[in-house]
Design a protein around this motif. Sequence first.
Motif, mmCIF file in Angstrom:
data_model
loop_
_atom_site.group_PDB
_atom_site.id
_atom_site.type_symbol
_atom_site.label_atom_id
_atom_site.label_comp_id
_atom_site.label_asym_id
_atom_site.label_seq_id
_atom_site.Cartn_x
_atom_site.Cartn_y
_atom_site.Cartn_z
ATOM 1 N N VAL A 102 8.975 63.317 11.022
ATOM 2 C CA VAL A 102 8.736 61.842 10.841
ATOM 3 C C VAL A 102 7.821 61.805 9.472
ATOM 4 C CG1 VAL A 102 7.960 59.745 11.957
ATOM 5 C CG2 VAL A 102 8.452 61.733 13.349
ATOM 6 N N PRO A 103 8.768 61.450 8.304
ATOM 7 C CA PRO A 103 7.905 61.255 7.218
ATOM 8 C C PRO A 103 7.551 59.725 6.979
ATOM 9 C CG PRO A 103 10.066 62.185 6.605
ATOM 10 C CD PRO A 103 9.978 61.691 8.227
ATOM 11 N N GLY A 104 6.533 59.368 6.489
ATOM 12 C CA GLY A 104 6.187 57.976 6.145
ATOM 13 C C GLY A 104 6.862 57.619 4.884
ATOM 14 N N ALA A 105 6.208 56.684 4.252
ATOM 15 C CA ALA A 105 6.718 56.028 2.953
ATOM 16 C C ALA A 105 6.555 57.059 1.899
ATOM 17 C CB ALA A 105 6.322 54.600 2.710
ATOM 18 N N PHE A 106 7.095 57.277 0.814
ATOM 19 C CA PHE A 106 6.732 58.281 -0.041
ATOM 20 C C PHE A 106 7.580 57.517 -1.624
ATOM 21 C CE2 PHE A 106 5.861 61.445 2.891
ATOM 22 C CZ PHE A 106 4.947 62.091 2.544
ATOM 23 N N THR A 107 6.899 57.032 -2.320
ATOM 24 C CA THR A 107 7.309 56.447 -3.305
ATOM 25 C C THR A 107 7.627 57.029 -4.652
ATOM 26 O OG1 THR A 107 5.239 55.738 -4.200
ATOM 27 C CG2 THR A 107 6.323 54.091 -2.816
ATOM 28 N N TYR B 119 17.123 32.865 -0.478
ATOM 29 C CA TYR B 119 15.904 33.268 -0.205
ATOM 30 C C TYR B 119 15.013 33.773 -1.403
ATOM 31 C CZ TYR B 119 16.838 35.074 4.771
ATOM 32 O OH TYR B 119 17.155 34.831 6.117
ATOM 33 N N GLU B 120 15.494 34.065 -2.474
ATOM 34 C CA GLU B 120 14.744 34.214 -3.546
ATOM 35 C C GLU B 120 14.320 32.803 -4.295
ATOM 36 O OE1 GLU B 120 13.668 36.989 -4.909
ATOM 37 O OE2 GLU B 120 14.244 37.884 -3.449
ATOM 38 N N SER B 121 14.939 31.531 -3.970
ATOM 39 C CA SER B 121 14.675 30.389 -4.457
ATOM 40 C C SER B 121 14.090 29.507 -3.616
ATOM 41 C CB SER B 121 15.997 29.595 -5.085
ATOM 42 O OG SER B 121 17.015 29.456 -4.096
ATOM 43 N N GLY B 122 13.863 29.934 -2.230
ATOM 44 C CA GLY B 122 13.202 29.146 -1.352
ATOM 45 C C GLY B 122 11.997 29.645 -0.784
ATOM 46 N N PRO B 123 11.364 29.283 0.685
ATOM 47 C CA PRO B 123 10.084 29.579 0.819
ATOM 48 C C PRO B 123 9.885 30.998 0.794
ATOM 49 C CG PRO B 123 11.152 28.148 2.370
ATOM 50 C CD PRO B 123 12.464 28.625 1.538
ATOM 51 N N ALA B 124 11.006 31.919 0.814
ATOM 52 C CA ALA B 124 10.362 33.419 0.659
ATOM 53 C C ALA B 124 10.806 33.720 -0.736
ATOM 54 C CB ALA B 124 11.557 34.342 1.563
ATOM 55 N N GLU B 125 10.491 32.836 -1.729
ATOM 56 C CA GLU B 125 10.502 33.296 -3.301
ATOM 57 C C GLU B 125 9.556 34.583 -3.544
ATOM 58 O OE1 GLU B 125 10.435 31.529 -7.623
ATOM 59 O OE2 GLU B 125 10.044 30.174 -5.878
ATOM 60 N N GLY B 126 10.105 35.387 -4.124
ATOM 61 C CA GLY B 126 9.116 36.552 -4.492
ATOM 62 C C GLY B 126 8.604 37.595 -3.533
ATOM 63 N N LEU B 127 9.136 37.290 -2.155
ATOM 64 C CA LEU B 127 8.767 37.998 -0.995
ATOM 65 C C LEU B 127 9.004 39.721 -1.212
ATOM 66 C CD1 LEU B 127 7.264 38.525 1.587
ATOM 67 C CD2 LEU B 127 9.333 37.816 2.737
ATOM 68 N N GLY B 128 10.237 39.858 -1.853
ATOM 69 C CA GLY B 128 10.744 41.255 -1.924
ATOM 70 C C GLY B 128 10.177 41.957 -3.211
ATOM 71 N N GLU B 129 9.616 41.436 -4.104
ATOM 72 C CA GLU B 129 8.536 41.781 -4.976
ATOM 73 C C GLU B 129 7.319 42.327 -4.321
ATOM 74 O OE1 GLU B 129 6.875 41.416 -9.464
ATOM 75 O OE2 GLU B 129 8.435 39.922 -8.820
ATOM 76 N N ARG B 130 6.857 41.301 -3.543
ATOM 77 C CA ARG B 130 5.580 41.285 -2.860
ATOM 78 C C ARG B 130 5.374 42.601 -2.036
ATOM 79 N NH1 ARG B 130 3.816 36.511 0.216
ATOM 80 N NH2 ARG B 130 2.395 37.816 0.895
ATOM 81 N N GLN C 278 7.404 45.356 -2.212
ATOM 82 C CA GLN C 278 7.498 46.599 -2.930
ATOM 83 C C GLN C 278 6.084 46.966 -3.597
ATOM 84 O OE1 GLN C 278 11.201 47.402 -5.338
ATOM 85 N NE2 GLN C 278 11.903 45.388 -4.702
ATOM 86 N N GLN C 279 5.457 45.957 -4.018
ATOM 87 C CA GLN C 279 4.107 46.114 -4.683
ATOM 88 C C GLN C 279 3.274 46.580 -3.600
ATOM 89 O OE1 GLN C 279 3.214 42.227 -6.425
ATOM 90 N NE2 GLN C 279 4.281 42.786 -8.478
ATOM 91 N N ALA C 280 3.295 45.958 -2.372
ATOM 92 C CA ALA C 280 2.335 46.259 -1.213
ATOM 93 C C ALA C 280 2.577 47.675 -0.835
ATOM 94 C CB ALA C 280 2.441 45.291 0.038
ATOM 95 N N PHE C 281 3.875 47.981 -0.816
ATOM 96 C CA PHE C 281 4.083 49.533 -0.469
ATOM 97 C C PHE C 281 3.448 50.330 -1.315
ATOM 98 C CE2 PHE C 281 7.841 49.343 2.328
ATOM 99 C CZ PHE C 281 7.455 50.542 3.267
ATOM 100 N N ALA C 282 3.786 50.196 -2.623
ATOM 101 C CA ALA C 282 3.078 51.161 -3.843
ATOM 102 C C ALA C 282 1.586 51.072 -3.557
ATOM 103 C CB ALA C 282 3.427 50.472 -5.059
#
Length: 298
Positions: free
Chosen positions: A186-191, A212-223, A225-229
């Motif tokens: 069971v590996p965890g996250a390896f970036t 999604y990118e232009s609504g209330p969730a704008e920028g969530l995908g980038e956040r 990925q940054q949180a993972f890192a």
Amino acid sequence: MKQVIVVTGASSGFGRLAAEALARAGHTVYATMRSTDGRNASTVAEMEHFARTWAADLRTAELDVSSQVSVDKGIARIIDTAGCIDVIVHNAGHMAFGPAEAFTPEQFAQLYDTNVVGTQRVNRAVLPHMRAQKRGLVLWVSSSSSAGGTPPYLAPYFAAKAAMDAIAVQYARELSPWGIETSIIVPGAFTAGTNHFAHAGRPEDQSVLDQYESGPAEGLGERIQQAFAAIVPADADASLVAQAILDAINAPFGRRPFRVHIDPAQDGADVGFAVLDRLRAEMLHRVGMAELLRPRVW
């Protein structure tokens, strides 16, 4: 003891690291992948160079887990050449990243096919030989996402890995009377050290993605990925997963670990799986089938 080991999805990431580590340890390893004469031709050449450099018995083989014909042919060739298969490592898989709604049903099905149905194709080709031997090891590369804390935007991948893990547990009970063991890594996250994030699939429904990118969730995908890192230690080494695979394979028959966690981010999967695995084991004890928890010695 030298063993014949087949690793699926061995062109990169955990699969390649494991194949090379196993070969250096003295095993005969078949690093399988698709398109050995095409896009992975350079990988084949690199592995041939690795084998010569380390005097290792590392071989490559064409095997596309999305095709039963390819799987059957690939496994048949390996059996013809090596005479047996002692270990199968289910590693082939693919990640996808983005809001779940933006993935088409066809994309969900494709991810399930790659991560789950592919293992069934391989099992149907390999297990008849292992059952005839009454000995073997089926090793599954799972994911901490199945029982740990997980972020959004990875729903199709997480669903597939959870299904694969559930199937691995059931197979473990069904194969134990045949003398076939199961280990789940069971590996965890390896970036770094893998291509999971770099090569992750993206949603095909661009209109929904734009909403999604232009609504209330704008920028969530980038956040995300940054949180993972941020939570993955800078020195997290993907080769630790390969070492865990090697250690499980080298462990004595009957004493191989059922589940091993390698999680630099410590997302809690070790706690979640401990509870799940204990509940499943206790149920077998309650119904008088505890012998299914250990492989039969023939």
